[in-house]
Motif scaffolding. Structure first.
Motif, short mmCIF file in Angstrom:
data_model
loop_
_atom_site.label_atom_id
_atom_site.label_comp_id
_atom_site.label_asym_id
_atom_site.label_seq_id
_atom_site.Cartn_x
_atom_site.Cartn_y
_atom_site.Cartn_z
N MET A 241 0.83 -1.20 0.00
CA MET A 241 0.00 0.00 0.00
C MET A 241 0.87 1.25 0.00
SD MET A 241 -2.96 1.15 2.73
CE MET A 241 -1.76 1.50 4.02
N SER A 242 0.58 2.17 -0.89
CA SER A 242 1.36 3.39 -0.98
C SER A 242 1.08 4.30 0.22
CB SER A 242 1.02 4.13 -2.28
OG SER A 242 1.75 5.32 -2.38
N LYS A 243 2.13 4.87 0.76
CA LYS A 243 2.01 5.75 1.91
C LYS A 243 2.60 7.12 1.58
CE LYS A 243 2.82 1.90 5.16
NZ LYS A 243 1.58 1.89 5.94
N THR A 244 2.21 8.12 2.33
CA THR A 244 2.83 9.44 2.26
C THR A 244 3.79 9.57 3.42
OG1 THR A 244 0.95 10.46 1.13
CG2 THR A 244 2.44 11.92 2.32
N ILE A 245 5.06 9.75 3.10
CA ILE A 245 6.11 9.76 4.12
C ILE A 245 6.92 11.04 3.99
CG2 ILE A 245 8.20 8.61 4.96
CD1 ILE A 245 6.93 5.98 3.84
N ILE A 246 7.11 11.75 5.10
CA ILE A 246 7.90 12.97 5.09
C ILE A 246 9.19 12.76 5.87
CG2 ILE A 246 6.62 13.93 7.08
CD1 ILE A 246 7.12 16.72 5.76
N LEU A 247 10.28 13.18 5.26
CA LEU A 247 11.59 13.14 5.90
C LEU A 247 12.02 14.57 6.19
CD1 LEU A 247 11.53 10.70 3.61
CD2 LEU A 247 13.81 10.32 4.52
N LEU B 57 3.81 24.65 5.61
CA LEU B 57 4.13 24.03 4.32
C LEU B 57 2.86 23.45 3.70
CD1 LEU B 57 7.47 22.09 5.02
CD2 LEU B 57 7.17 24.43 4.17
N ASP B 58 2.84 23.41 2.38
CA ASP B 58 1.70 22.85 1.64
C ASP B 58 1.88 21.34 1.55
OD1 ASP B 58 -0.51 22.46 0.09
OD2 ASP B 58 0.43 23.14 -1.78
N LEU B 59 1.41 20.64 2.57
CA LEU B 59 1.60 19.20 2.67
C LEU B 59 0.25 18.48 2.54
CD1 LEU B 59 4.04 19.12 5.73
CD2 LEU B 59 4.66 18.84 3.31
N PRO B 60 0.27 17.19 2.15
CA PRO B 60 -0.97 16.42 2.08
C PRO B 60 -1.67 16.36 3.44
CG PRO B 60 0.82 15.25 0.99
CD PRO B 60 1.44 16.41 1.69
N GLU B 61 -2.98 16.15 3.42
CA GLU B 61 -3.75 16.14 4.65
C GLU B 61 -3.49 14.91 5.51
OE1 GLU B 61 -5.66 18.51 6.15
OE2 GLU B 61 -4.60 19.65 4.60
N THR B 62 -2.97 13.85 4.88
CA THR B 62 -2.65 12.64 5.62
C THR B 62 -1.17 12.32 5.46
OG1 THR B 62 -4.87 11.72 5.32
CG2 THR B 62 -3.12 10.17 5.89
N ILE B 63 -0.48 12.14 6.58
CA ILE B 63 0.92 11.71 6.57
C ILE B 63 1.01 10.39 7.32
CG2 ILE B 63 3.24 12.24 7.40
CD1 ILE B 63 2.68 15.16 6.85
N ASP B 64 1.55 9.38 6.66
CA ASP B 64 1.62 8.03 7.23
C ASP B 64 2.96 7.73 7.90
OD1 ASP B 64 -0.99 7.08 6.09
OD2 ASP B 64 0.07 7.51 4.21
N ASN C 255 7.62 3.26 -4.42
CA ASN C 255 6.31 2.74 -4.01
C ASN C 255 5.50 3.69 -3.13
OD1 ASN C 255 6.68 0.11 -5.23
ND2 ASN C 255 8.17 -0.28 -3.59
N HIS C 256 6.10 4.83 -2.77
CA HIS C 256 5.42 5.73 -1.84
C HIS C 256 5.56 7.19 -2.30
CE1 HIS C 256 4.94 2.38 0.95
NE2 HIS C 256 6.24 2.11 0.78
N ASN C 257 4.69 8.02 -1.77
CA ASN C 257 4.78 9.47 -1.97
C ASN C 257 5.75 10.02 -0.93
OD1 ASN C 257 4.34 12.18 -2.54
ND2 ASN C 257 2.48 12.29 -1.29
N VAL C 258 6.96 10.35 -1.35
CA VAL C 258 8.01 10.76 -0.43
C VAL C 258 8.22 12.27 -0.52
CG1 VAL C 258 10.41 10.47 0.27
CG2 VAL C 258 9.12 8.51 -0.60
N ILE C 259 8.25 12.91 0.62
CA ILE C 259 8.45 14.35 0.72
C ILE C 259 9.66 14.60 1.60
CG2 ILE C 259 7.45 16.54 1.49
CD1 ILE C 259 4.67 15.05 1.20
N ILE C 260 10.55 15.46 1.14
CA ILE C 260 11.69 15.89 1.95
C ILE C 260 11.52 17.36 2.27
CG2 ILE C 260 14.16 16.37 1.97
CD1 ILE C 260 14.61 13.83 0.40
#
Length: 231
Positions: free
Chosen positions: A1-7, A57-64, A25-30
């Motif tokens: 399952m694809s996740k939204t992950i912020i580093l 910051l303009d980030l997605p509403e859900t962070i996994d 495989n995931h939506n990765v944000i740095i």
């Protein structure tokens, strides 16, 4: 399952290695000060943990998943470190982490089960000369992580990776010659210095569903240094 992950602070070293492992495989944000080394396919936001508010910051509403990478290696005798030095290390390693989590809390709560990964050091578990400041700051992270894991279970999983010396730009002064690398490697039962991939592999596991029954733990990824005596 694809996740939204912020580093946070993931442009170089361990953070970049984690991003490279996850981006397929995931939506990765740095979110970091520099965008010089961002892997292709990764979203970047300019962000300074010491100055900026992550909630702006303009980030997605859900962070996994959240990985907090900023840290310091400030190794000096205690008598040569002022209280201001301790404050600076605590501000970067711990206080900024707290501010980031506060700012991301609503988005983390939107996840089915968010995974948070922080970094400590082997020097928290075993006392080492010249590590008073960094061990104090990272020790705060370990205590905080366990309390946070308890408070937010089962909605969050919170774990800590405690490496020994790893070959990154942050440790370059300690590993800037073959002789130094060999000397440092000999200190570890596995006779090698850690690599960014060694640490990134554990972080990737802790962010994945394969670790869904693991929380409140401190993992020593340290070549056996914290638990084995082979001399």
């Amino acid at each position: 399952m694809s996740k939204t992950i912020i580093l946070i602070g993931g442009s170089y070293g361990i953070g970049a290695a984690i991003a490279s492992r996850l981006k397929e495989n995931h939506n990765v944000i740095i979110a970091s000060r520099s965008n010089d080394n961002i892997p292709e396919g990764v979203t970047h936001h300019t962000f300074d943990v010491l100055k900026d508010d992550i909630s702006e910051l303009d980030l997605p509403e859900t962070i996994d998943g959240l990985v907090y990478c900023p840290g310091s290696i400030n190794l000096k005798p205690f008598k040569m470190m002022s209280p201001e030095t301790f404050n600076e290390d605590m501000e970067l390693n711990f206080n900024s982490l707290v501010r980031v989590i506060h700012g991301l809390l609503p988005k983390l709560k939107n996840s089915e089960q968010a995974s948070l990964v922080f970094f400590s050091t082997v020097a928290v578990k075993i006392g080492m000369p010249f590590h008073t400041s960094v061990a104090a700051a990272k020790g705060a992270i370990e205590g905080f992580a366990k309390a946070l894991a308890a408070e937010y279970a089962p909605n969050f999983r919170v774990n800590v990776i405690a490496p020994s010396l790893t070959d990154t730009s942050l440790a370059s002064k300690l590993l800037n010659s073959d002789a130094k690398k060999e000397k440092m490697a000999e200190r570890h039962p596995l006779k090698k210095v850690g690599t960014t991939e060694d640490i990134a592999a554990m972080a990737t596991f802790l962010l994945s569903d394969e670790s869904k029954w693991i929380t409140g733990q401190v993992f020593g990824v340290d070549g056996g240094l914290s638990t084995l005596n082979t001399n």
